[in-house]
Design an enzyme around this catalytic site. Structure first.
Site, PDB file in Angstrom:
ATOM      1  N   CYS A 336       0.828  -1.201   0.000  1.00 26.68           N
ATOM      2  CA  CYS A 336       0.000   0.000   0.000  1.00 26.68           C
ATOM      3  C   CYS A 336       0.870   1.261   0.000  1.00 26.68           C
ATOM      4  O   CYS A 336       1.573   1.513  -0.959  1.00 26.68           O
ATOM      5  CB  CYS A 336      -0.983  -0.033   1.174  1.00 26.68           C
ATOM      6  SG  CYS A 336      -2.359   1.120   0.975  1.00 26.68           S
ATOM      7  N   HIS A 459      -3.590  -5.314   1.107  1.00 28.36           N
ATOM      8  CA  HIS A 459      -3.425  -5.669   2.515  1.00 28.36           C
ATOM      9  C   HIS A 459      -3.876  -7.119   2.704  1.00 28.36           C
ATOM     10  O   HIS A 459      -4.760  -7.601   2.004  1.00 28.36           O
ATOM     11  CB  HIS A 459      -4.282  -4.771   3.405  1.00 28.36           C
ATOM     12  CG  HIS A 459      -3.855  -3.347   3.425  1.00 28.36           C
ATOM     13  ND1 HIS A 459      -2.696  -2.924   4.013  1.00 28.36           N
ATOM     14  CD2 HIS A 459      -4.450  -2.230   2.907  1.00 28.36           C
ATOM     15  CE1 HIS A 459      -2.591  -1.610   3.883  1.00 28.36           C
ATOM     16  NE2 HIS A 459      -3.639  -1.165   3.213  1.00 28.36           N
TER      17      HIS A 459
END
Length: 520
Positions: A336, A459
């Protein structure tokens, strides 16, 4: 099953263990044949999670839903505050960001009625589907200066008609004063909702506290429903990144050393929980440049403020240390915000994050990130890019750490994860397309240079055992005797059961059920 009153676990202060106690009761009620669900009207946390509908809630409520055995939903946490500085937070309402708010403005009385209606409506929907609802309070139950703006504690309990159990932390000391003082600061109609006291984090021989139990009950006129001992052998995901301060910060011999760069605005650190439990790995968090040099693998985590963290990494020398470690053979992977950091540049011309409009990245990936106001939140299913198999074989990596002759992630079932990010990332001019992952719908994710340099927006990618194998595969010789892949899902289920057993054995459950079935 008989309809139970909703139950709220409220605290005498922050960090008394409300989230863990609520998770324990979610699992206990599930074990006893009920259909429970968690609820926290407002949560403040950088750890968040994407629901099956692609909306955002606090990670703690996702954990509690997992303990309850139900899918997480925004109704379980309708209001989420994600701090972006000491004074401002991004406000996420019903799973969608509605902008950044200054703390002073947010906690003013004006405008609170609309938010109160939203959280109460979310609770009503949840209550119609589950039995019982397990509510969690926030901070202290008796912050009288915030009484008129409180959305989480007694106002929510009164709306729900919840029976409140007041949780006190005996480990920090002063439990008598904190419990009694908290009760005395409540107004009479609020105090009537408090039906029990639970003492948490007890150390030593509980028999020595028997007189203290009677004193509390005589003083407060409310029963003590349990004294729960401190535990060390049960692992439940932590809500607060303050827990990182207690984790290892140094490399060790004999395992694959994986360093997570300790960003100032680190978010979603639960991405790395599975690595903490994997017997093949020693995971440590650090921003010490000497320790980074000892790592076999460096992971750049998510960030709530990518540009601010990138500026800090350049200032404190960590950026140069990561680049140097990669040049000397370390694997570097970003997730991310960490993926964004690894690129050639991060641009924010519209000031989505702040005043910095552009910074050069670490230059490890040929990508450019442009910050946008629209947040992507979704659960995803994916597999590694098939073209990586060819690169994998060309590099000579044909054996996995657990001894298999072929790597199982290719041509296998889909893996699972979730995205929560702002910004779009594309290859720089003339850079070849080389995604790390192919999503179920055909879209691509991330970038793969080689086995030592990659990044992803997903994630939870490390929660997939086969991806862990992929990451550790270059260290197969070092891990020859380290055992099999670690099944994190099975491990978590076992931990929820252990937590439920621990709490059940130290709480008067017949009294709890009597409280939840007795009408006022």
């Amino acid at each position: 099953m008989k309809k139970l009153h909703p139950i709220m676990f409220a605290g005498t202060g922050s960090d008394v263990g409300k989230s863990i106690i609520a998770a324990a009761f979610c699992r206990i009620f599930r074990q006893d044949g009920y259909h429970p669900a968690p609820f926290k009207a407002q949560n403040m946390a950088l750890n968040s999670y994407a629901t099956p509908e692609g909306l955002e809630i606090g990670r703690a409520q996702a954990v509690q839903a997992e303990a309850a055995g139900v899918p997480c939903h925004t109704d379980m946490n309708p209001l989420l505050l994600k701090p972006s500085s000491d004074h401002t937070s991004q406000v996420v309402l019903n799973g969608r960001p509605i902008g950044n708010r200054d703390a002073y403005d947010y906690f003013r009385v004006e405008g609170r009625d609309e938010l109160r209606r939203e959280v109460c409506t979310a609770y009503n929907r949840l209550s119609a589907r589950y039995n019982p609802v397990v509510l969690e309070g926030a901070g202290s139950i008796s912050e009288i200066n915030l009484r008129d703006t409180d959305l989480v504690n007694l106002p929510m309990a009164l709306h729900a008609g919840a029976d409140v159990i007041l949780v006190g932390d005996i480990d920090r000391g002063g439990v008598f004063a904190s419990v009694y003082g908290s009760l005395m600061l409540l107004r009479p109609h609020e105090r009537e909702r408090i039906k029990g006291i639970l003492i948490n984090k007890f150390r030593g021989d509980i028999r020595l506290f028997e007189s203290g139990i009677k004193m509390l009950e005589d003083l407060c006129g409310i029963p003590v429903v349990g004294v729960v001992p401190y535990y060390r052998d049960i692992y439940i995901e932590e809500e607060d990144s303050l827990a990182l301060a207690t984790k290892s910060v140094q490399a060790e011999q004999g395992k694959v050393n994986i360093a997570v760069v300790l960003l100032r605005h680190l978010s979603n650190f639960t991405d790395f929980n599975v690595l903490e439990r994997d017997p093949r790995v020693h995971l440590f968090y650090t921003n010490n440049t000497d320790e980074l040099a000892k790592a076999d693998i460096i992971l750049l985590p998510g960030s709530k403020s990518t540009l601010a963290d990138l500026h800090e990494l350049r200032r404190n020398g960590v950026a140069q240390a990561v680049i140097r470690a990669h040049r000397e053979g370390a694997v570097v992977m970003g997730i991310c915000g960490g993926y964004q950091l690894m690129g050639q540049e991060v641009c924010d011309p519209d000031h989505v994050e702040g005043e910095i409009e552009r910074l050069p990245g670490l230059g490890l990936l040929p990508i450019s990130t442009h910050m946008t106001g629209e947040k992507v939140t979704r659960q995803v299913r994916f597999h590694l890019n098939e073209e990586l198999k060819m690169k994998n074989e060309e590099s000579g990596c044909t054996a996995t750490p657990n001894g298999n002759s072929q790597f199982s992630i290719f041509n296998s079932q889909f893996l699972q994860g979730y995205e929560i990010h702002m910004g779009t990332t594309v290859p720089t001019h003339n850079a070849p397309a080389s995604p790390l992952n192919i999503l179920e719908d055909g879209r691509t994710d991330g970038y793969f240079v080689d086995r030592t340099c990659m990044g992803t927006y997903i994630h939870g990618i490390l929660d997939n055992p086969s991806f862990i194998d992929f990451l550790l595969e270059p260290f197969a010789d070092k891990l020859a005797d380290a055992g099999k892949s670690f099944d994190y899902h099975q491990f978590k289920e076992e931990q929820y059961d252990k937590l439920a057993d621990h709490v059940r054995s130290h709480v008067d459950m017949p009294l709890i059920y009597k409280i939840l079935t007795t009408h006022d």
